[in-house]
Design a protein around this motif. Structure first.
Motif, PDB file in Angstrom:
ATOM      1  N   UNK A 187       0.820  -1.212   0.000  1.00  0.00           N
ATOM      2  CA  UNK A 187       0.000   0.000   0.000  1.00  0.00           C
ATOM      3  C   UNK A 187       0.856   1.265   0.000  1.00  0.00           C
ATOM      4  N   UNK A 188       1.896   1.292   0.835  1.00  0.00           N
ATOM      5  CA  UNK A 188       2.762   2.470   0.907  1.00  0.00           C
ATOM      6  C   UNK A 188       3.513   2.670  -0.396  1.00  0.00           C
ATOM      7  N   UNK A 189       4.011   1.589  -0.967  1.00  0.00           N
ATOM      8  CA  UNK A 189       4.744   1.694  -2.224  1.00  0.00           C
ATOM      9  C   UNK A 189       3.821   2.159  -3.342  1.00  0.00           C
ATOM     10  N   UNK A 190       2.577   1.691  -3.347  1.00  0.00           N
ATOM     11  CA  UNK A 190       1.613   2.127  -4.357  1.00  0.00           C
ATOM     12  C   UNK A 190       1.325   3.633  -4.212  1.00  0.00           C
ATOM     13  N   UNK A 191       1.196   4.072  -2.970  1.00  0.00           N
ATOM     14  CA  UNK A 191       0.933   5.494  -2.725  1.00  0.00           C
ATOM     15  C   UNK A 191       2.124   6.352  -3.170  1.00  0.00           C
TER      16      UNK A 191
END
Length: 296
Positions: A187-191
């Motif tokens: 999720x963090x990498x996608x954001x």
């Protein structure tokens, strides 16, 4: 700008450069039906001479039919000469960026450093939340990135932009985009990948307006429109957004902004005197007449 270009060289020696910052804000619309829609844009700005008082201005983009004329009149009121140098700092938005174009022959247009660093700070803080690489003996997840390396790459990107090296900055952006791309990111990498993609488009759209900020800073020249933030807060946020439950029509907001900026510029009394010659203004607080106490 009025006058014939062949006459500009014959003009007297101009005053020191003038800096103009432009920024945008959003106001609640009276037709708002949800939190996500029903907003319209307000453009606010401040012109700051090297010596003298600054002037602010604001208007609603969809109502103002001659925004360049309004900006010109503000600068002309400060004695702006045709051969005087002026620096425009904008946040990179297309509408705001195009506003000062072709207005003055000696004008320079720069992307505001404040808005660059603001976006980089968001990405740097997001990168700190990336999961750490697995320790020895643990299997590394596919597509997992090294958060320390991402932080270093973002710092290098900031350094390149600070020195106006847009070619190398574009390369660094492309490499970062490749590193963050994976088929199954967290999720963090996608954001972070989303923020980086938006930032890359922002920088590439404004490449022509990115100077060597370090060199300009060493020469004592303005590189940030942070001084406009106070104007946006005074004109738009404080009176029309923050802790205010009112909803505005574009026309009503536009008219209110004209009065508000005239008050901030201390020009409202002058306009009233021009419209109504018998109008007098003492500049001090108005003393109210004493009211009789109610009987009994």
């Amino acid at each position: 700008m009025g006058g014939c270009p062949r006459d500009w060289d014959a003009l007297p020696r101009p005053d020191m450069p003038l800096t103009v910052g432009l920024d945008g804000g959003y106001v609640h619309s009276s037709t708002q039906t949800s939190r996500k829609d029903g907003w319209f844009e307000v453009i606010a700005g401040k012109s700051r001479p090297t010596d003298g008082a600054a002037k602010c201005f604001a208007f609603v983009q969809k109502i103002e039919t001659k925004p360049r004329r309004r900006l010109f009149e503000v600068l002309a009121a400060q004695g702006m000469a045709a051969n005087q140098s002026v620096t425009f700092l904008t946040d990179g938005g297309e509408d705001i960026r195009d506003l000062p174009l072709y207005l003055y022959p000696q004008a320079e247009h720069y992307l505001d450093w404040f808005h660059i660093t603001m976006r980089l700070t968001v990405m740097t803080n997001t990168a700190k939340s990336l999961p750490p690489l697995p320790t020895a003996g643990h299997e590394q997840a596919e597509g997992c990135v090294d958060r320390d390396q991402v932080a270093k790459d973002l710092e290098r990107l900031k350094w390149l932009l600070w020195h106006g090296n847009t070619f190398r900055a574009d390369q660094a952006l492309s490499w970062l985009e490749d590193d963050l791309y994976s088929e199954d990111p967290g999720e963090t990498q996608r954001k972070l990948a989303k923020y980086l993609k938006e930032f890359a488009g922002y920088i590439r759209a404004n490449t022509a307006w990115i100077p060597n900020y370090g060199e300009h800073r060493r020469c004592g020249e303005a590189i940030s429109s942070a001084f406009v933030e106070s104007t946006v807060n005074q004109v738009v946020s404080k009176r029309m957004v923050k802790k205010q439950q009112m909803r505005w029509s574009p026309t009503g907001a536009h008219l209110f902004l004209q009065v508000r900026t005239q008050v901030l510029n201390n020009d409202l009394a002058t306009h009233f005197q021009r419209w109504y010659p018998d109008f007098t203004h003492h500049g001090g607080p108005v003393e109210l007449a004493a009211q009789p106490s109610p009987p009994g």
